[in-house]
Write a protein that holds these residues in place. Structure first.
Motif, PDB file in Angstrom:
ATOM      1  N   ARG A 268      -7.868  -3.023  -5.332  1.00 53.40           N
ATOM      2  CA  ARG A 268      -8.300  -2.697  -3.852  1.00 53.40           C
ATOM      3  C   ARG A 268      -7.262  -1.824  -3.267  1.00 53.40           C
ATOM      4  NH1 ARG A 268      -5.369  -6.132  -0.337  1.00 53.40           N
ATOM      5  NH2 ARG A 268      -4.511  -7.881  -1.517  1.00 53.40           N
ATOM      6  N   SER A 269      -7.734  -1.341  -2.003  1.00 49.10           N
ATOM      7  CA  SER A 269      -6.772  -0.327  -1.335  1.00 49.10           C
ATOM      8  C   SER A 269      -6.568  -0.968   0.159  1.00 49.10           C
ATOM      9  CB  SER A 269      -7.212   1.066  -1.527  1.00 49.10           C
ATOM     10  OG  SER A 269      -8.427   1.170  -0.976  1.00 49.10           O
ATOM     11  N   TYR A 270      -5.609  -0.633   0.888  1.00 47.49           N
ATOM     12  CA  TYR A 270      -5.425  -0.937   2.311  1.00 47.49           C
ATOM     13  C   TYR A 270      -4.567   0.151   2.883  1.00 47.49           C
ATOM     14  CZ  TYR A 270      -0.868  -2.958   1.193  1.00 47.49           C
ATOM     15  OH  TYR A 270       0.382  -3.102   0.568  1.00 47.49           O
ATOM     16  N   ASP A 271      -4.661   0.181   4.219  1.00 47.41           N
ATOM     17  CA  ASP A 271      -3.622   1.203   4.839  1.00 47.41           C
ATOM     18  C   ASP A 271      -2.521   0.344   5.239  1.00 47.41           C
ATOM     19  OD1 ASP A 271      -5.206   3.427   4.520  1.00 47.41           O
ATOM     20  OD2 ASP A 271      -6.291   3.203   6.290  1.00 47.41           O
TER      21      ASP A 271
ATOM     22  N   GLN B  63       1.410  -0.341   7.742  1.00 47.93           N
ATOM     23  CA  GLN B  63       1.466   0.085   9.175  1.00 47.93           C
ATOM     24  C   GLN B  63       1.628   1.523   9.354  1.00 47.93           C
ATOM     25  OE1 GLN B  63       3.714  -2.437   7.635  1.00 47.93           O
ATOM     26  NE2 GLN B  63       3.091  -4.387   8.649  1.00 47.93           N
ATOM     27  N   THR B  64       2.302   2.409   8.320  1.00 47.84           N
ATOM     28  CA  THR B  64       2.484   3.739   8.345  1.00 47.84           C
ATOM     29  C   THR B  64       1.283   4.581   8.366  1.00 47.84           C
ATOM     30  OG1 THR B  64       3.149   4.180   6.242  1.00 47.84           O
ATOM     31  CG2 THR B  64       4.896   3.639   7.741  1.00 47.84           C
ATOM     32  N   GLY B  65       0.297   4.105   8.142  1.00 46.46           N
ATOM     33  CA  GLY B  65      -1.117   4.626   7.761  1.00 46.46           C
ATOM     34  C   GLY B  65      -1.069   5.142   6.209  1.00 46.46           C
ATOM     35  N   ALA B  66      -0.269   4.987   5.232  1.00 44.09           N
ATOM     36  CA  ALA B  66      -0.502   5.293   4.275  1.00 44.09           C
ATOM     37  C   ALA B  66      -1.416   4.394   3.238  1.00 44.09           C
ATOM     38  CB  ALA B  66       1.044   5.444   3.492  1.00 44.09           C
ATOM     39  N   LYS B  67      -2.298   4.943   2.439  1.00 40.70           N
ATOM     40  CA  LYS B  67      -3.077   4.040   1.689  1.00 40.70           C
ATOM     41  C   LYS B  67      -2.180   3.585   0.443  1.00 40.70           C
ATOM     42  CE  LYS B  67      -7.689   4.355   0.713  1.00 40.70           C
ATOM     43  NZ  LYS B  67      -8.548   4.992   1.303  1.00 40.70           N
ATOM     44  N   ARG B  68      -2.411   2.233   0.333  1.00 40.70           N
ATOM     45  CA  ARG B  68      -1.875   1.373  -0.813  1.00 40.70           C
ATOM     46  C   ARG B  68      -2.604   0.919  -1.744  1.00 40.70           C
ATOM     47  NH1 ARG B  68       3.560   3.104  -0.560  1.00 40.70           N
ATOM     48  NH2 ARG B  68       4.145   2.731   1.612  1.00 40.70           N
ATOM     49  N   TYR B  69      -2.414   0.738  -2.851  1.00 44.71           N
ATOM     50  CA  TYR B  69      -3.326  -0.004  -3.752  1.00 44.71           C
ATOM     51  C   TYR B  69      -2.739  -1.076  -4.414  1.00 44.71           C
ATOM     52  CZ  TYR B  69      -6.032   4.607  -3.528  1.00 44.71           C
ATOM     53  OH  TYR B  69      -6.688   5.632  -2.972  1.00 44.71           O
ATOM     54  N   VAL B  70      -3.488  -2.035  -4.614  1.00 44.16           N
ATOM     55  CA  VAL B  70      -3.113  -3.576  -5.459  1.00 44.16           C
ATOM     56  C   VAL B  70      -4.172  -3.591  -6.495  1.00 44.16           C
ATOM     57  CG1 VAL B  70      -2.952  -5.731  -4.872  1.00 44.16           C
ATOM     58  CG2 VAL B  70      -2.207  -4.243  -2.941  1.00 44.16           C
ATOM     59  N   THR B  71      -3.635  -4.029  -7.509  1.00 46.14           N
ATOM     60  CA  THR B  71      -4.442  -4.430  -8.511  1.00 46.14           C
ATOM     61  C   THR B  71      -4.081  -5.805  -8.770  1.00 46.14           C
ATOM     62  OG1 THR B  71      -4.015  -2.257  -9.765  1.00 46.14           O
ATOM     63  CG2 THR B  71      -4.768  -4.136 -11.166  1.00 46.14           C
ATOM     64  N   GLU B  72      -5.171  -6.681  -8.803  1.00 46.94           N
ATOM     65  CA  GLU B  72      -5.271  -7.989  -8.801  1.00 46.94           C
ATOM     66  C   GLU B  72      -6.067  -8.628 -10.069  1.00 46.94           C
ATOM     67  OE1 GLU B  72      -5.124  -8.986  -4.102  1.00 46.94           O
ATOM     68  OE2 GLU B  72      -6.995  -8.595  -4.955  1.00 46.94           O
ATOM     69  N   ILE B  73      -5.787  -9.728 -10.447  1.00 46.42           N
ATOM     70  CA  ILE B  73      -6.651 -10.487 -11.607  1.00 46.42           C
ATOM     71  C   ILE B  73      -7.196 -11.599 -10.753  1.00 46.42           C
ATOM     72  CG2 ILE B  73      -6.583 -11.642 -13.735  1.00 46.42           C
ATOM     73  CD1 ILE B  73      -5.269  -8.847 -13.793  1.00 46.42           C
ATOM     74  N   PHE B  74      -8.683 -11.504 -10.818  1.00 47.54           N
ATOM     75  CA  PHE B  74      -9.512 -12.454 -10.177  1.00 47.54           C
ATOM     76  C   PHE B  74      -9.763 -13.667 -11.339  1.00 47.54           C
ATOM     77  CE2 PHE B  74     -11.400 -11.280  -6.002  1.00 47.54           C
ATOM     78  CZ  PHE B  74     -10.617 -10.596  -5.678  1.00 47.54           C
TER      79      PHE B  74
END
Length: 151
Positions: free
Chosen positions: A85-88, A90-101
């Motif tokens: 998933r991705s999120y923005d 505080q600086t507005g940069a897009k970050r990506y996180v890989t998770e195991i459901f």
């Protein structure tokens, strides 16, 4: 056809962080470490141990079980799916996180109710105690109980 299946066997890096949604659904998150052993190549080069950290996400009953019985340092076997998933930030940069459901979990660390005593039969947390989501899977052995092959 496609497959998204992850199997991990590792050590819990932090006590689970559990939160409850407004609907009462539990969600647990915590890291799991898996390590490749150090080794030496034929030419004498030493390759150090390498540890990978995996972000686990557990829902509903699995999350509640993790809240009660999973602790930092415990050994876990988990099966699940990779989700990114991705999120923005505080600086507005897009970050990506890989998770195991996580769909299925087995707690491999022995736990006892009273320090210094052996775990009681049937207690979650006992060595090899399987804990599965409500989406139970049927194994081939359950299809044919007369099949006594060891594999």
């Amino acid at each position: 056809m496609s497959v998204n299946k992850v199997i991990l066997l590792g050590n819990v890096g932090r006590d689970p962080e559990v939160r409850y949604l407004d609907t009462g659904v539990a969600v647990a998150t915590f890291p799991l470490a898996t390590s490749d052993r150090a080794y030496t190549l034929a030419n004498g080069t030493q390759v150090p141990e390498r540890t990978e950290w995996h972000n686990l996400v557990l829902w509903r009953g699995l999350a509640e079980t993790a809240e009660k019985y999973v602790h930092k340092g415990d050994k876990l076997y988990v099966e699940g799916k990779i989700r990114t998933r991705s999120y923005d930030d505080q600086t507005g940069a897009k970050r990506y996180v890989t998770e195991i459901f996580v769909d299925n979990m087995e707690m491999l660390s022995a736990r006892s109710a009273v320090p210094g005593t052996a775990p009681q039969a049937g207690m979650p947390g006992q060595t090899g105690a399987p804990v599965q989501s409500t989406q139970s899977q049927v194994t081939p052995a359950q299809n044919n109980p007369t099949d006594d092959l060891p594999f």
